[in-house]
Design a protein around this motif. Structure first.
Motif, short mmCIF file in Angstrom:
data_model
loop_
_atom_site.label_atom_id
_atom_site.label_comp_id
_atom_site.label_asym_id
_atom_site.label_seq_id
_atom_site.Cartn_x
_atom_site.Cartn_y
_atom_site.Cartn_z
N SER A 620 -1.59 -7.92 -0.60
CA SER A 620 -0.41 -7.33 0.05
C SER A 620 -0.05 -6.02 -0.63
N LEU A 621 -0.11 -6.00 -1.97
CA LEU A 621 0.21 -4.79 -2.71
C LEU A 621 -0.83 -3.71 -2.45
N LYS A 622 -2.11 -4.15 -2.31
CA LYS A 622 -3.20 -3.20 -2.08
C LYS A 622 -3.03 -2.47 -0.73
N ALA A 623 -2.69 -3.25 0.26
CA ALA A 623 -2.52 -2.65 1.61
C ALA A 623 -1.37 -1.65 1.61
N ALA A 624 -0.27 -2.07 0.97
CA ALA A 624 0.88 -1.16 0.91
C ALA A 624 0.54 0.07 0.08
N THR A 625 -0.26 -0.12 -0.94
CA THR A 625 -0.63 1.00 -1.81
C THR A 625 -1.51 1.99 -1.05
N MET A 626 -2.43 1.46 -0.22
CA MET A 626 -3.31 2.36 0.57
C MET A 626 -2.48 3.24 1.51
N ARG A 627 -1.51 2.60 2.11
CA ARG A 627 -0.66 3.39 2.98
C ARG A 627 0.12 4.41 2.18
N LEU A 628 0.55 3.96 1.02
CA LEU A 628 1.30 4.88 0.17
C LEU A 628 0.43 6.03 -0.30
N THR A 629 -0.86 5.75 -0.56
CA THR A 629 -1.78 6.79 -1.02
C THR A 629 -1.93 7.86 0.04
N GLU A 630 -2.06 7.40 1.25
CA GLU A 630 -2.20 8.37 2.35
C GLU A 630 -0.96 9.25 2.44
N ALA A 631 0.18 8.58 2.21
CA ALA A 631 1.42 9.37 2.28
C ALA A 631 1.53 10.30 1.09
N LYS A 632 1.00 9.87 0.00
CA LYS A 632 1.13 10.67 -1.21
C LYS A 632 0.15 11.84 -1.23
N ASP A 633 -0.89 11.69 -0.47
CA ASP A 633 -1.83 12.81 -0.43
C ASP A 633 -1.09 14.08 -0.01
N LYS A 634 -0.25 13.82 0.90
CA LYS A 634 0.52 14.96 1.37
C LYS A 634 1.46 15.46 0.26
N VAL A 635 2.01 14.46 -0.47
CA VAL A 635 2.91 14.82 -1.56
C VAL A 635 2.13 15.58 -2.64
N GLU A 636 0.87 15.21 -2.85
CA GLU A 636 0.07 15.83 -3.90
C GLU A 636 -0.16 17.32 -3.62
N SER A 637 -0.31 17.59 -2.35
CA SER A 637 -0.49 19.01 -2.04
C SER A 637 0.74 19.80 -2.45
N LEU A 638 1.86 19.10 -2.27
CA LEU A 638 3.09 19.73 -2.70
C LEU A 638 3.16 19.79 -4.23
N GLU A 639 2.61 18.76 -4.87
CA GLU A 639 2.61 18.72 -6.34
C GLU A 639 1.73 19.83 -6.91
N ALA A 640 0.67 20.15 -6.14
CA ALA A 640 -0.20 21.24 -6.60
C ALA A 640 0.59 22.53 -6.69
N GLU A 641 1.39 22.65 -5.74
CA GLU A 641 2.23 23.84 -5.76
C GLU A 641 3.19 23.76 -6.95
N LEU A 642 3.64 22.52 -7.25
CA LEU A 642 4.54 22.33 -8.40
C LEU A 642 3.82 22.70 -9.69
N VAL A 643 2.53 22.37 -9.75
CA VAL A 643 1.76 22.67 -10.95
C VAL A 643 1.63 24.17 -11.12
N ARG A 644 1.35 24.80 -9.99
CA ARG A 644 1.20 26.25 -10.08
C ARG A 644 2.49 26.90 -10.57
N SER A 645 3.57 26.22 -10.28
CA SER A 645 4.85 26.77 -10.73
C SER A 645 5.19 26.36 -12.17
N GLY A 646 4.33 25.52 -12.84
CA GLY A 646 4.57 25.08 -14.24
C GLY A 646 5.35 23.81 -14.38
N GLY A 647 5.83 23.25 -13.35
CA GLY A 647 6.63 22.03 -13.45
C GLY A 647 5.80 20.84 -13.88
N HIS A 648 4.54 20.83 -13.46
CA HIS A 648 3.68 19.70 -13.82
C HIS A 648 3.46 19.63 -15.34
#
Length: 861
Positions: A620-648
């Motif tokens: 059950s946790l794995k299935a929810a995590t997979m969905r979360l990963t897909e959602a986070k992929d989008k967040v990661e792109s945003l995080e990349a931008e955060l890294v470029r800004s030094g926040g990471h």
């Protein structure tokens, strides 16, 4: 003091002896080793030793092989009191003091009261003078200091006009010297009181050193704990600094996260999915928490079990050591029993050896006694009585007959017969050979002469001859009757019989005396009883083996001391084991409680797993995590931008520093654990007890030091006062040495018959030298005879000076053996002419030496 009588019984070689002493001179004579010196020792022991004394000196006085107690009784006068004092040691012990004259006349004391009363009475005597007035074998030729005699000092003081009333002599000097003697030896080294005080300081200092060592160990542990606590404090301070830095990084990270606002739209989807993940994670986390709780409980159980094992392992060697100690005590007690048995056996062997020697002696005496008894019986049976009076009568008759025959022959007719061919004739019916000279005899009675076959004739004497003949016949008949009455055939036989009888009687007397001597003062029945007793001793069933009694006794005492030491070790081990067992019991209880906690955690985990398995929760946790990963992929792109800004980077620094802080916390926890362990060790060391022992030891050192210093101060003060008084006394003594010198000079000039005789007197009233014809010879350089004579004169001079109230007997034991005849007679004359209140008692093996003392009482031992 005057000695009136002395009775000794069963004392060394003396079976029984009693001597009465005169007020003047008494001479006690006897062979060497008959017991003269023993009489003097007996009187000394009467005064010195209680009847219950176990001194070797008293035990040596008991006669060998006889179960009797040495006994001494003396009658003597001290001041107005006349007492009879009796004491018996070892067997049937007894002390009796009877007051014969004086204020306490009729009073009788016994046991301890008698001994104390005798000591009190004797304390009134000048014991220094009593000792100095003796001249005994072995000590006769040494210088005799007399300065300690208060009686002589009083006498000299009176002679010198009272010079000693300055406080430097008499009671004050005695008290000062007695006080100094409490602290110093006669040579004025530290005495027992000062030495013991010094030893107490040394012992206290040793105890203090031991307590200091224990305290130093405790201090070292405390310092080590302080070091650990300081290290923990440093780490805690460092942790606090790093936590402050972490807080600053957190603030910067939060600012960086503000840049993520752009992700909010994408994050909404993530949040929606995350709720599902959160729900599944919560269930998984709960499951993990339960599993972790089980693991934590099991780890705690493992730790407690390890502690329990460690405590058990620590207890095991102590128990083994306790067993070893118990075994050692058992072995030592076994050894002690064996040594005790060997010691008893050795003592029994010693007793039996003595009994065996006595048995041999008694057996020999009895054998000799029985042999002599047999010889006496045989001699008595063979002895034929023969009277010397009868012999005298017979000899007188024989002499009278011879005289009568001679007288008769001188005045009587004679008959001569010459042989002419006939070889024999018959005279009064008896055949007689004539021989070449024929026959010529006086005719004292009617005589018949016959020549066989030829002629017979009778010769008749005249009337006077016939009368003489009848008298001769009477005397011969009387002689024959006297001989027949004694059973003898002739006078010669009677002489032989009388001689044999007298010799036999003398021999019988000698045999009886020898038989009495063999008994050595006992009866045959006593010896036979003693023989039976000795055989009974030797027939005892107890084991008797020869052994070194001193070594066995020392071993016995050593084993007892070692057992006492090991008992103390055993007690200490038992206390430590008891403490460890208490701790182990507590730990065992904690282990049992932790096992219950593990059981409860495992039960909770099993209940949750029954509702949903770990795999289901994971899926059950794995299935929810997979969905979360897909959602986070989008967040990661945003995080990349955060890294470029030094926040990471800021967020990463924050996480790394957070791990560093967690590591510091772990290190601090370990150091804190070390501090707890060290504190536990300190608690087990009983810090208060160690400090208390140190404080007590320090107090003991201070007390012992103060006591020693106080004693030394008093001792130095007493010694200083004694030195001052002695110095002053030596100055005043010179004033009253002259009377002593004068008395000795007078006796010396009488003895040496030389007006130049003089002596050199030392401050201690000892004679250091002799002047003769102007020449000074030191006392120790004088000849043996001269030193002996001088020693006698010194005692006589002392006796002539002291007052009657202070007088003591002068004892001379086997003296004047080195003197020439002239000096011997002069010294004896000095003894006889001396006018003194003192008794003079002379013990000698040669009574002839003192023949010149005509008025002396003489006692033979």
């Amino acid at each position: 003091m005057k000695l009136q009588s002395l009775r000794v019984k069963n004392f060394r070689g003396i079976t029984k002896q009693e001597v009465t002493f005169d007020d003047g001179v008494t001479i006690v004579s006897g062979h060497n080793e008959i017991g003269k010196s023993s009489l003097i020792d007996a009187f000394d022991y009467l005064l010195k030793f209680k009847d219950n004394s176990n001194s070797q000196i008293i035990r040596s006085c008991q006669p060998v092989g006889r179960d009797v107690g040495p006994e001494v009784e003396a009658t003597f006068r001290i001041g107005p009191e006349v007492v009879t004092y009796r004491k018996r040691w070892i067997s049937a012990r007894e002390t009796v003091l009877s007051f014969v004259e004086g204020p306490r006349r009729g009073t009788t004391l016994k046991s301890g009261q008698a001994h104390e009363a005798a000591e009190e009475l004797w304390s009134n005597l000048d014991t220094h003078l009593w000792e100095a007035s003796r001249l005994m074998q072995g000590s006769a030729l040494s210088r005799s200091p007399l300065s300690a005699s208060t009686a002589l000092q009083r006498a000299l003081d009176e002679q010198a006009g009272g010079t000693s009333e300055d406080g430097t002599s008499g009671p004050l000097m005695e008290r000062v010297t007695a006080e100094a003697n409490r602290y110093y030896t006669p040579t004025r080294n530290d005495g027992k009181i000062l030495v013991d005080a010094g030893k107490r300081v040394t012992v206290a200092e040793e105890k203090l050193a031991n307590a200091q060592a224990e305290k130093d160990k405790l201090t070292a542990l405390i310092d080590e704990l302080a070091s650990l606590e300081a290290d923990a404090a440093d780490r805690k301070a460092n942790l606090e600094d790093q936590e402050a830095t972490l807080a600053e990084l957190a603030e910067q990270a939060e600012k960086a996260q503000a840049l993520q606002s752009a992700r909010e739209d994408a994050q909404k989807l993530v949040e929606s999915i995350e709720r599902d993940v959160a729900d599944a994670s919560e269930k998984v986390a709960r499951r993990e928490h339960l599993a972790e709780a089980v693991t934590t409980a099991e780890e705690a159980l493992t730790e407690l079990s390890g502690t329990e094992k460690t405590q058990s392992e620590a207890l095991a060697p102590l128990v083994a050591s306790l067993t070893d100690t118990q075994d050692k005590i058992a072995g030592l007690k076994s050894d002690l029993a064996a040594v005790k048995k060997a010691l008893e056996s050795a003592r029994e062997f010693e007793r039996r050896t003595a009994a065996r020697l006595e048995l041999d002696r008694v057996t020999t005496l009895l054998a000799d006694y029985d042999t002599l008894s047999t010889d006496i019986a045989e001699l008595e049976g063979a002895l034929v009585p023969a009277s010397s009076e009868s012999l005298e009568r017979v000899v007188d008759l024989e002499r009278d007959i011879a005289l009568a025959e001679a007288a008769a022959s001188a005045g009587a007719a004679r008959i001569r017969i010459t042989s002419l061919g006939a070889p024999t004739i018959v005279l009064d019916g008896e055949e007689t050979a004539l021989g070449d000279d024929g026959l010529d005899r006086a005719v004292l009675e009617e005589l018949t002469v016959e020549i066989p076959g030829m002629v017979s004739m009778t010769v008749v004497p005249d009337q006077d001859a016939d009368s003489n003949s009848r008298e001769l016949v009477r005397m011969r008949a009387e002689l024959s009757q006297a001989l027949a009455a004694e059973g003898a055939s002739s006078v010669a036989d009677l002489k032989t019989a009388v001689t044999a009888y007298e010799e036999g009687t003398a021999k019988l007397s000698r045999l009886r005396e020898r038989r009495i001597d063999k008994l050595q003062g006992s009866s045959a029945e006593q010896l036979r009883d003693n023989l039976v007793r000795l055989k009974a001793v030797l027939s005892k069933p107890e084991e008797a083996v020869e052994g070194d009694i001193d070594a066995l006794t020392e071993r016995h005492e050593s084993l007892e001391a070692e057992i006492a030491t090991v008992d103390e070790i055993l007690s200490d081990q038992q206390n430590r084991i008891s403490s460890l067992r208490t701790e182990l019991a507590a730990t065992t209880g904690q282990v049992m409680n932790q096992r219950l906690a593990v059981t409860r955690a495992q039960a909770d985990l099993e209940t949750e797993r029954a509702a949903a398995t770990d795999e289901a929760l994971g899926e059950s946790l794995k299935a929810a995590t997979m969905r979360l990963t897909e959602a986070k992929d989008k967040v990661e792109s945003l995080e990349a931008e955060l890294v470029r800004s030094g926040g990471h980077a800021l967020i990463t620094d924050y996480e790394l520093h957070k791990k560093h802080v967690e590591g510091l916390r772990s290190l601090l926890s370990e150091k804190t654990s070390d501090v707890r362990v060290k504190r536990h060790v300190l608690e087990t060391l009983q810090r208060d007890a160690i400090q208390l022992a140190f404080d007590r030891a320090l107090s003991e050192v201070e007390y012992a030091t103060a006591e020693r210093d106080s004693l030394q101060s008093r001792a130095l003060a007493a010694k200083l006062l004694e030195d001052v008084l002695k110095k002053h006394k030596s100055e005043t003594q010179r004033k009253y040495i002259e009377p002593f010198r004068g008395a000795l000079q007078k006796l010396g000039r009488l003895t040496y018959q030389n007006p130049t005789f003089d002596v050199e007197i030392a401050d201690d009233l000892s004679v250091s030298g002799r002047f003769l014809d102007g020449d000074l010879i030191p006392f120790d350089d004088l000849s043996t005879g001269a030193r002996e004579q001088m020693s006698i004169l010194i005692r006589l001079a002392t006796a002539s000076l002291v007052s009657p109230d202070d007088a003591v007997p002068v004892l001379l034991d086997d003296t004047l053996g080195y003197s020439d005849r002239l000096k011997l007679h002069r010294v004896i004359d000095a003894i006889g002419s001396l006018k003194t209140a003192s008794q003079i008692i002379i013990f000698t093996a040669n009574e002839d030496r003192f023949a010149g003392l005509s008025r002396a009482r003489r006692v033979s031992l």
